[in-house]
Design a protein around this motif. Structure first.
Motif, PDB file in Angstrom:
ATOM      1  N   PRO A 248      13.306 -17.611   1.538  1.00 40.69           N
ATOM      2  CA  PRO A 248      12.868 -18.965   1.875  1.00 40.69           C
ATOM      3  C   PRO A 248      12.093 -19.567   0.716  1.00 40.69           C
ATOM      4  O   PRO A 248      11.752 -18.883  -0.240  1.00 40.69           O
ATOM      5  CB  PRO A 248      11.967 -18.736   3.097  1.00 40.69           C
ATOM      6  N   PRO A 249      11.822 -20.867   0.780  1.00 39.43           N
ATOM      7  CA  PRO A 249      11.057 -21.501  -0.303  1.00 39.43           C
ATOM      8  C   PRO A 249       9.779 -20.741  -0.575  1.00 39.43           C
ATOM      9  O   PRO A 249       9.067 -20.345   0.335  1.00 39.43           O
ATOM     10  CB  PRO A 249      10.777 -22.903   0.262  1.00 39.43           C
ATOM     11  N   LYS A 250       9.505 -20.562  -1.851  1.00 37.06           N
ATOM     12  CA  LYS A 250       8.381 -19.725  -2.260  1.00 37.06           C
ATOM     13  C   LYS A 250       7.066 -20.477  -2.160  1.00 37.06           C
ATOM     14  O   LYS A 250       7.003 -21.664  -2.388  1.00 37.06           O
ATOM     15  CB  LYS A 250       8.579 -19.243  -3.702  1.00 37.06           C
ATOM     16  N   ARG A 251       6.023 -19.726  -1.860  1.00 35.20           N
ATOM     17  CA  ARG A 251       4.681 -20.268  -1.928  1.00 35.20           C
ATOM     18  C   ARG A 251       4.089 -19.888  -3.268  1.00 35.20           C
ATOM     19  O   ARG A 251       4.356 -18.818  -3.784  1.00 35.20           O
ATOM     20  CB  ARG A 251       3.825 -19.702  -0.778  1.00 35.20           C
ATOM     21  N   PRO A 252       3.290 -20.684  -3.831  1.00 34.54           N
ATOM     22  CA  PRO A 252       2.753 -20.388  -5.163  1.00 34.54           C
ATOM     23  C   PRO A 252       1.680 -19.318  -5.113  1.00 34.54           C
ATOM     24  O   PRO A 252       1.138 -18.998  -4.073  1.00 34.54           O
ATOM     25  CB  PRO A 252       2.164 -21.738  -5.599  1.00 34.54           C
ATOM     26  N   GLY A 253       1.373 -18.785  -6.293  1.00 40.77           N
ATOM     27  CA  GLY A 253       0.229 -17.896  -6.458  1.00 40.77           C
ATOM     28  C   GLY A 253       0.443 -16.524  -5.859  1.00 40.77           C
ATOM     29  O   GLY A 253       1.514 -15.949  -5.907  1.00 40.77           O
ATOM     30  N   LYS A 254      -0.645 -15.976  -5.259  1.00 40.10           N
ATOM     31  CA  LYS A 254      -0.620 -14.611  -4.737  1.00 40.10           C
ATOM     32  C   LYS A 254       0.389 -14.447  -3.618  1.00 40.10           C
ATOM     33  O   LYS A 254       1.001 -13.398  -3.462  1.00 40.10           O
ATOM     34  CB  LYS A 254      -2.018 -14.223  -4.243  1.00 40.10           C
ATOM     35  N   ASP A 255       0.532 -15.466  -2.782  1.00 38.47           N
ATOM     36  CA  ASP A 255       1.508 -15.382  -1.693  1.00 38.47           C
ATOM     37  C   ASP A 255       2.899 -15.150  -2.233  1.00 38.47           C
ATOM     38  O   ASP A 255       3.697 -14.416  -1.654  1.00 38.47           O
ATOM     39  CB  ASP A 255       1.475 -16.666  -0.841  1.00 38.47           C
ATOM     40  N   ASP A 256       3.208 -15.802  -3.337  1.00 36.63           N
ATOM     41  CA  ASP A 256       4.520 -15.662  -3.958  1.00 36.63           C
ATOM     42  C   ASP A 256       4.746 -14.211  -4.401  1.00 36.63           C
ATOM     43  O   ASP A 256       5.797 -13.631  -4.168  1.00 36.63           O
ATOM     44  CB  ASP A 256       4.613 -16.611  -5.150  1.00 36.63           C
ATOM     45  N   MET A 257       3.749 -13.624  -5.039  1.00 41.75           N
ATOM     46  CA  MET A 257       3.863 -12.240  -5.485  1.00 41.75           C
ATOM     47  C   MET A 257       3.975 -11.294  -4.299  1.00 41.75           C
ATOM     48  O   MET A 257       4.714 -10.312  -4.337  1.00 41.75           O
ATOM     49  CB  MET A 257       2.639 -11.866  -6.338  1.00 41.75           C
ATOM     50  N   LEU A 258       3.261 -11.589  -3.207  1.00 37.26           N
ATOM     51  CA  LEU A 258       3.336 -10.747  -2.026  1.00 37.26           C
ATOM     52  C   LEU A 258       4.717 -10.811  -1.397  1.00 37.26           C
ATOM     53  O   LEU A 258       5.253  -9.799  -0.917  1.00 37.26           O
ATOM     54  CB  LEU A 258       2.271 -11.175  -1.015  1.00 37.26           C
ATOM     55  N   ASP A 259       5.331 -12.001  -1.400  1.00 43.88           N
ATOM     56  CA  ASP A 259       6.699 -12.136  -0.904  1.00 43.88           C
ATOM     57  C   ASP A 259       7.649 -11.246  -1.685  1.00 43.88           C
ATOM     58  O   ASP A 259       8.533 -10.590  -1.116  1.00 43.88           O
ATOM     59  CB  ASP A 259       7.161 -13.599  -1.012  1.00 43.88           C
ATOM     60  N   ILE A 260       7.474 -11.235  -3.004  1.00 40.39           N
ATOM     61  CA  ILE A 260       8.340 -10.410  -3.847  1.00 40.39           C
ATOM     62  C   ILE A 260       8.156  -8.932  -3.506  1.00 40.39           C
ATOM     63  O   ILE A 260       9.126  -8.178  -3.402  1.00 40.39           O
ATOM     64  CB  ILE A 260       8.035 -10.663  -5.343  1.00 40.39           C
ATOM     65  N   GLU A 261       6.910  -8.510  -3.308  1.00 41.60           N
ATOM     66  CA  GLU A 261       6.645  -7.109  -2.967  1.00 41.60           C
ATOM     67  C   GLU A 261       7.274  -6.746  -1.629  1.00 41.60           C
ATOM     68  O   GLU A 261       7.858  -5.667  -1.480  1.00 41.60           O
ATOM     69  CB  GLU A 261       5.132  -6.867  -2.909  1.00 41.60           C
ATOM     70  N   ILE A 262       7.156  -7.635  -0.650  1.00 39.58           N
ATOM     71  CA  ILE A 262       7.718  -7.360   0.680  1.00 39.58           C
ATOM     72  C   ILE A 262       9.233  -7.248   0.596  1.00 39.58           C
ATOM     73  O   ILE A 262       9.839  -6.301   1.120  1.00 39.58           O
ATOM     74  CB  ILE A 262       7.317  -8.471   1.673  1.00 39.58           C
ATOM     75  N   ASP A 263       9.878  -8.210  -0.067  1.00 40.36           N
ATOM     76  CA  ASP A 263      11.336  -8.169  -0.205  1.00 40.36           C
ATOM     77  C   ASP A 263      11.781  -6.934  -0.976  1.00 40.36           C
ATOM     78  O   ASP A 263      12.773  -6.295  -0.640  1.00 40.36           O
ATOM     79  CB  ASP A 263      11.831  -9.435  -0.913  1.00 40.36           C
ATOM     80  N   SER A 264      11.028  -6.614  -2.014  1.00 41.02           N
ATOM     81  CA  SER A 264      11.364  -5.422  -2.805  1.00 41.02           C
ATOM     82  C   SER A 264      11.282  -4.174  -1.940  1.00 41.02           C
ATOM     83  O   SER A 264      12.175  -3.310  -1.992  1.00 41.02           O
ATOM     84  CB  SER A 264      10.406  -5.308  -3.996  1.00 41.02           C
ATOM     85  N   TYR A 265      10.251  -4.074  -1.133  1.00 41.39           N
ATOM     86  CA  TYR A 265      10.077  -2.891  -0.289  1.00 41.39           C
ATOM     87  C   TYR A 265      11.186  -2.791   0.761  1.00 41.39           C
ATOM     88  O   TYR A 265      11.707  -1.705   1.024  1.00 41.39           O
ATOM     89  CB  TYR A 265       8.714  -2.944   0.387  1.00 41.39           C
ATOM     90  N   ILE A 266      11.544  -3.926   1.352  1.00 45.23           N
ATOM     91  CA  ILE A 266      12.615  -3.929   2.353  1.00 45.23           C
ATOM     92  C   ILE A 266      13.929  -3.454   1.734  1.00 45.23           C
ATOM     93  O   ILE A 266      14.661  -2.651   2.319  1.00 45.23           O
ATOM     94  CB  ILE A 266      12.770  -5.336   2.964  1.00 45.23           C
ATOM     95  N   ILE A 336       8.781  -6.338   7.509  1.00 44.92           N
ATOM     96  CA  ILE A 336       8.992  -4.900   7.279  1.00 44.92           C
ATOM     97  C   ILE A 336       9.206  -4.181   8.601  1.00 44.92           C
ATOM     98  O   ILE A 336      10.115  -3.346   8.735  1.00 44.92           O
ATOM     99  CB  ILE A 336       7.788  -4.300   6.527  1.00 44.92           C
ATOM    100  N   LEU A 337       8.384  -4.499   9.598  1.00 43.98           N
ATOM    101  CA  LEU A 337       8.530  -3.856  10.901  1.00 43.98           C
ATOM    102  C   LEU A 337       9.889  -4.163  11.517  1.00 43.98           C
ATOM    103  O   LEU A 337      10.547  -3.284  12.094  1.00 43.98           O
ATOM    104  CB  LEU A 337       7.412  -4.325  11.838  1.00 43.98           C
ATOM    105  N   ARG A 338      10.317  -5.416  11.387  1.00 42.23           N
ATOM    106  CA  ARG A 338      11.611  -5.795  11.939  1.00 42.23           C
ATOM    107  C   ARG A 338      12.743  -5.046  11.241  1.00 42.23           C
ATOM    108  O   ARG A 338      13.669  -4.537  11.878  1.00 42.23           O
ATOM    109  CB  ARG A 338      11.809  -7.305  11.788  1.00 42.23           C
ATOM    110  N   HIS A 339      12.636  -4.944   9.923  1.00 40.13           N
ATOM    111  CA  HIS A 339      13.667  -4.231   9.166  1.00 40.13           C
ATOM    112  C   HIS A 339      13.666  -2.740   9.495  1.00 40.13           C
ATOM    113  O   HIS A 339      14.733  -2.121   9.622  1.00 40.13           O
ATOM    114  CB  HIS A 339      13.440  -4.439   7.668  1.00 40.13           C
ATOM    115  N   LEU A 340      12.467  -2.153   9.624  1.00 40.58           N
ATOM    116  CA  LEU A 340      12.390  -0.731   9.979  1.00 40.58           C
ATOM    117  C   LEU A 340      12.999  -0.476  11.353  1.00 40.58           C
ATOM    118  O   LEU A 340      13.687   0.533  11.550  1.00 40.58           O
ATOM    119  CB  LEU A 340      10.931  -0.280   9.957  1.00 40.58           C
ATOM    120  N   LYS A 341      12.750  -1.389  12.284  1.00 32.24           N
ATOM    121  CA  LYS A 341      13.319  -1.233  13.621  1.00 32.24           C
ATOM    122  C   LYS A 341      14.844  -1.302  13.584  1.00 32.24           C
ATOM    123  O   LYS A 341      15.539  -0.533  14.253  1.00 32.24           O
ATOM    124  CB  LYS A 341      12.763  -2.318  14.545  1.00 32.24           C
ATOM    125  N   GLN A 342      15.378  -2.203  12.765  1.00 30.82           N
ATOM    126  CA  GLN A 342      16.832  -2.325  12.646  1.00 30.82           C
ATOM    127  C   GLN A 342      17.449  -1.125  11.934  1.00 30.82           C
ATOM    128  O   GLN A 342      18.555  -0.701  12.244  1.00 30.82           O
ATOM    129  CB  GLN A 342      17.181  -3.610  11.890  1.00 30.82           C
TER     130      GLN A 342
END
Length: 603
Positions: A248-266, A336-342
């Motif tokens: 989805p559209p990215k949020r700037p700053g730390k939120d943006d980096m956290l999105d990348i980490e979450i997607d990477s982990y998934i 992450i929880l949703r992906h782990l459940k799937q």
């Protein structure tokens, strides 16, 4: 005629302007001189730079030529190695045939002339041949095992579900010819080598490549995300309507980096499942069946540990944000929880995680990992009582839910915890049936029930459970006592020899018949054998709780020792054998000492 005063004023004005012009001219002259100096310096620098470029070019050209020569040599070496592989393959087959002949020679000399020097010679050659085969096994695996490219991994995990025809992506870890050689060597080592070292070599090398593959995907994902915001595999992009990993559209700053980490982990979770499936498929061709589970567990352990550490890091970051009252950070955990459940069904299938298999059960009947994990989960739930209660209340559709209160929330949470504990108990009962020995099954249940009770009493969980279940500690104490009684019944096969059942009355001093003497001998022998067997087996069992362990020992000592003393007193003055020490092997004190060593492998 101009007045004298006006002329003087005019003259002074002209002189001032002239002085200003002279100052300006002097300033311009100084700047021109500085400019000339700067120009000369710049010309000097450019001349020096040009000279250095010429020298650099003179040096680079030979290096470039040498690099071309080295590349040509590398290509020649690769071609030579490829040709050698074709030549070596039939030689390897002949080598195994020669080793087999040496093995037959060893067997011949062992059977016909075990003292001959030839036996030592052929044995030494056989061992040397085995070492060379093990070295070749390691060399082939090391040389041809490579990390899976991120693009192939993405193709394996990112095929669009909307496509009518999905292409199965096959991950090839080893060239076919090399794989056949490795299978051949592994088969020989299993049959003749009688050595499992090559299995350790296999999991160490393959584990390293599995971990490198996931780390490579993570790095590729971060680079792609930072540049485009959308991750996809270029190899199949024209076949997809929309990539499942589009963000989805990215949020700037730390939120943006956290999105990348979450997607990477998934993505890493999905990649781990696919790679683990592929590794298991490869492993089944090389490793013997009865060693496959253990080898596979060791192979995936490092990558799995790294995934767990990264997940814990993300959760810790969310916890720190919550402590700063930034509750929106919890939302990052939900994908992450949703992906782990799937992914869980496929994940469990890949790991072959059958909790009721014997190899997943503690050999000594100690507390099962499931019990400790369940209790840990419930203890951690205490930190979020209000949140968990509110979530449970929000799922209620009854009229009572509309009148939400803290007491109602606490009751719902209590009911939930009771359900968890109830399901845990049913699961433990199912697992206990894996044990063939009912006594060990009872010890297993006893340990788990006792651990659950102690954990509940040490925390606030016991108060929560008591909200919907009166005196829950009494329920667990009854379960524990029931399992102790079940365990104690295992000693009946020993103490039954100490009873007078089916025994005729004996008079002191009377001469016994052969049949009667034999009956008494069988009593002593049965008790001695049963005591030794039970103590040998149950010494390896475990009761972690010292208080419970001592209580069970004391109770068993009291029962067995008293019965044994009565038994000895009955037959003390009856002559039933010429070798009484053969049957009367243990004194009552020795029997007590043997029972005291139960549940203690170090005794």
């Amino acid at each position: 005629m101009i007045p004298t005063e006006d002329a003087s004023a005019r003259k002074r004005e002209i002189e001032e302007k002239l002085k200003q012009e002279q100052d300006t001219l002097s300033f311009i002259r100084d700047n021109l001189e500085k400019s000339n100096q700067l120009t000369k310096g710049m010309v000097s620098i450019l001349s020096s730079f040009e000279t250095r470029l010429v020298h650099l070019e003179e040096r680079i050209i030979p290096v470039h030529k040498q690099t071309e020569n080295l590349q040509r040599l590398q290509e020649n070496v690769d071609k030579t190695l490829s040709c050698l592989d074709h030549v070596i393959k039939p030689v390897g087959t002949r080598y195994l045939a020669c080793i087999a002949k040496i093995q037959k020679a060893v067997e011949y000399f062992q059977d016909n002339n075990p003292d001959s020097p030839e036996l030592n010679t052929v044995k030494a050659r056989f061992e040397k041949g085995k070492e060379l085969l093990e070295a070749e096994f390691r060399s082939l695996l090391t040389r041809y095992s490579k990390p899976v490219p991120p693009i192939l991994i993405l193709d394996a995990i990112g095929v669009d579900d909307d496509l009518e025809v999905q292409e199965e992506v096959t991950l090839e870890h080893l060239p076919e010819a090399v794989l056949q050689d490795i299978i051949c060597i592994a088969g020989w080592l299993v049959e003749y080598g009688r050595n499992q070292d090559f299995m350790n070599v296999y999991y160490q090398i393959r584990s390293s490549q599995l971990d490198r593959s996931i780390k490579g995907l993570k790095e590729h994902f971060r680079k792609s995300s930072s540049s485009s915001g959308v991750l996809y595999s270029p190899a199949v992009q024209n076949k997809r309507k929309d990539t499942p990993t589009k963000k989805p559209p990215k949020r700037p700053g730390k939120d943006d980096m956290l999105d990348i980490e979450i997607d990477s982990y998934i993505h890493c979770i999905s990649a781990f499942v696919k790679l683990a499936q592929s590794e298991y498929s490869l492993l089944t061709e090389i490793i013997p069946e009865h060693h496959q589970k253990k080898t596979f567990d060791s192979l995936i352990q490092e990558a799995l540990d790294n995934l767990m550490l990264e997940g814990e890091s993300i959760v810790s970051a969310a916890r720190r944000a919550i402590m700063r009252h930034d509750y929106s950070a919890v939302l990052t955990i939900f994908p992450i929880l949703r992906h782990l459940k799937q992914t869980k069904p496929e994940f469990d299938s890949t790991l072959q995680n059958d909790p009721d298999k014997e190899y997943n059960m503690p050999k000594d009947g100690t507390v099962h990992e499931l019990t400790s994990n369940a209790i840990l989960f419930l203890q951690q739930l205490l930190d979020f009582q209000e949140t968990a209660g509110a979530m449970l209340a929000s799922q209620e559709t009854s009229s009572s839910a509309s009148s939400y209160s803290s007491e109602f929330s606490r009751r719902l949470l209590s009911t939930y915890i009771c359900k968890v504990l109830g399901n845990l108990q049913l699961n433990l009962l199912s697992k206990s049936k894996v044990y063939e020995d009912p006594a060990l099954s009872a010890i297993f249940l006893h340990n788990n029930y006792n651990y659950t009770l102690k954990s509940l009493e040490k925390s606030e969980l016991i108060q929560l459970v008591a909200v919907t279940q009166k005196k829950p500690e009494n329920v667990y104490r009854e379960l524990i006592e029931r399992e102790i009684q079940t365990y104690q019944r295992s000693w009946l096969r020993v103490t039954e020899y100490l009873t007078d059942r089916n025994m005729p009355p004996f008079q002191q001093g009377a001469k016994l018949k052969d049949k009667e003497r034999q009956m008494i001998k069988d009593k002593f022998k049965g008790f001695n054998d049963g005591l030794e067997e039970l103590c040998k087996i149950q010494k390896g069992w475990a009761i972690p709780d010292k208080e419970q362990r001592d209580a069970i020992r004391q109770a068993q000592k009291k029962v067995v020792s008293q019965a044994y003393r009565d038994f000895l007193s009955r037959y003390a003055n009856i002559s039933f054998t010429k070798n009484p020490e053969k049957y009367n092997k243990y004194r009552p004190e020795q029997v007590e000492e043997m029972i005291e060593k139960l549940f203690d492998t170090s005794a």
